[in-house]
Write a protein that holds these residues in place. Structure first.
Motif, PDB file in Angstrom:
ATOM      1  N   ILE A 164       0.834  -1.201   0.000  1.00 46.97           N
ATOM      2  CA  ILE A 164       0.000   0.000   0.000  1.00 46.97           C
ATOM      3  C   ILE A 164       0.869   1.251   0.000  1.00 46.97           C
ATOM      4  O   ILE A 164       0.590   2.232  -0.699  1.00 46.97           O
ATOM      5  N   ARG A 165       1.935   1.212   0.792  1.00 42.22           N
ATOM      6  CA  ARG A 165       2.834   2.360   0.864  1.00 42.22           C
ATOM      7  C   ARG A 165       3.504   2.615  -0.484  1.00 42.22           C
ATOM      8  O   ARG A 165       3.657   3.769  -0.920  1.00 42.22           O
ATOM      9  N   ALA A 166       3.874   1.558  -1.163  1.00 47.02           N
ATOM     10  CA  ALA A 166       4.591   1.702  -2.438  1.00 47.02           C
ATOM     11  C   ALA A 166       3.655   2.051  -3.583  1.00 47.02           C
ATOM     12  O   ALA A 166       4.010   2.841  -4.471  1.00 47.02           O
ATOM     13  N   TRP A 225      -2.227  -0.497  -6.690  1.00 49.17           N
ATOM     14  CA  TRP A 225      -1.854  -1.786  -7.282  1.00 49.17           C
ATOM     15  C   TRP A 225      -3.013  -2.785  -7.203  1.00 49.17           C
ATOM     16  O   TRP A 225      -3.649  -2.938  -6.156  1.00 49.17           O
ATOM     17  N   ASN A 226      -3.270  -3.453  -8.317  1.00 51.18           N
ATOM     18  CA  ASN A 226      -4.292  -4.495  -8.383  1.00 51.18           C
ATOM     19  C   ASN A 226      -5.639  -3.999  -7.846  1.00 51.18           C
ATOM     20  O   ASN A 226      -6.320  -4.698  -7.099  1.00 51.18           O
ATOM     21  N   GLU A 227      -5.989  -2.754  -8.276  1.00 51.66           N
ATOM     22  CA  GLU A 227      -7.265  -2.154  -7.870  1.00 51.66           C
ATOM     23  C   GLU A 227      -7.418  -2.109  -6.349  1.00 51.66           C
ATOM     24  O   GLU A 227      -8.431  -2.510  -5.788  1.00 51.66           O
ATOM     25  N   ASP A 228      -6.381  -1.594  -5.698  1.00 50.66           N
ATOM     26  CA  ASP A 228      -6.387  -1.449  -4.235  1.00 50.66           C
ATOM     27  C   ASP A 228      -6.450  -2.813  -3.537  1.00 50.66           C
ATOM     28  O   ASP A 228      -6.976  -2.950  -2.438  1.00 50.66           O
ATOM     29  N   GLY A 229      -5.871  -3.818  -4.199  1.00 51.72           N
ATOM     30  CA  GLY A 229      -5.974  -5.191  -3.723  1.00 51.72           C
ATOM     31  C   GLY A 229      -5.345  -5.438  -2.364  1.00 51.72           C
ATOM     32  O   GLY A 229      -5.852  -6.251  -1.582  1.00 51.72           O
TER      33      GLY A 229
END
Length: 299
Positions: free
Chosen positions: A257-259, A263-267
């Motif tokens: 999440i930090r990076a 990514w992946n639709e907020d996966g």
């Protein structure tokens, strides 16, 4: 086992009545103990929601109150005399007089509180007592004893959510995912979204995901070699959770999440929330994980 799931219930606690039978079934009976009159109709959706709740609460009261059901389509006169304009409506009679009531579908806790207001404290039903005994057995490390107690509760009350969840989680803890799914299927569609059931279902889904990932060592090596490989880190979080390494699993998802929040639709964030649901809101890892997530999102 008694018919209709009335294990341990006293006969005559619940009955249907008519306009002609109202005086005996309600007025006369309420001289002995409070009588709840449930005004309902076959077309009423909320009535169908209330029925199993109020019937269970009356059975649990073990004779302190009775329940009389009146179909207002077939017998509208009494409801009209009492000024009932919407259903479900429950009117409590005591000493021959209406003394209290409520309208609309209510949760079990509210119905129980209503009955206790009329008739005094009501202890847990027999099925609930077995579930509590099962939870105590688990706390003492007796999984086999807990399993028998949960199964006994389900014999008495086939849709007791605590028993369904407890037995399903026991199967899950032994690695029998299919058996856990089978137990969860015992909950009706209406009750399948209850948080108690949803938590175990989330844990089953996580176990299924982790089963396909294999050993953590290979994933850990891959993440070490490719720190920006979010998929490998995501898979590692799932595998770590399956091995009860919850804090590490949280940290890897937080790192994603930090990076890259998107990514992946907020996966990664969605997966973290599923962890919290499966662990329970008061689990230490859930509490700590929510703090880390909040600090990251709102700092």
């Amino acid at each position: 086992m008694l018919a209709n799931g009335e294990a341990g219930a006293q006969p005559g606690l619940i009955k249907d009545t008519t306009t002609q039978g109202f005086r005996q079934d309600v007025i006369a009976e309420s001289m002995q103990q409070p009588v709840l009159v449930d005004f309902w109709a076959p077309w009423c959706g909320p009535c169908k929601q209330l029925t199993p709740v109020i019937e269970k609460a009356v059975k649990d009261a073990k004779g302190k109150v009775k329940l009389v059901k009146m179909n207002i389509d077939e017998h509208p006169q009494i409801a009209g005399q009492l000024g009932i304009q919407s259903i479900p409506a429950v009117i409590a009679f005591s000493q021959g007089q209406p003394v209290d009531g409520f309208m609309g579908a209510q949760p079990e806790s509210q119905v129980k509180a209503f009955i206790e207001k009329l008739a005094g404290p009501v202890g847990p039903g027999e099925a609930q007592q077995l579930v509590e005994a099962a939870q105590e057995a688990l706390a003492q490390g007796d999984a086999a004893g807990a399993s028998e107690l949960f199964a006994g509760a389900l014999e008495m009350e086939p849709e007791h959510l605590g028993a369904i969840a407890g037995l399903a989680r026991l199967h899950l803890d032994t690695g029998d995912i299919e058996a856990a799914k089978g137990i969860l299927a015992m909950a009706s569609e209406a009750k399948a979204q209850d948080p108690v059931i949803a938590a175990v279902r989330a844990a089953v889904e996580l176990a299924e995901q982790a089963a396909a990932l294999g050993d953590t060592a290979e994933l850990e090596a891959q993440v070490a070699a490719e720190p920006k490989n979010h998929q490998a880190r995501f898979d590692l979080a799932l595998a770590l959770n399956a091995r009860d390494r919850r804090e590490e699993a949280v940290d890897h998802l937080i790192a994603i999440i930090r990076a890259d929040r998107g990514w992946n639709e907020d996966g990664a964030r969605k997966q973290l929330l599923q962890f919290f649901e499966a662990w329970g809101p008061m689990d230490e890892a859930s509490v700590a994980g929510r703090r880390k997530l909040s600090a990251l999102l709102f700092s």
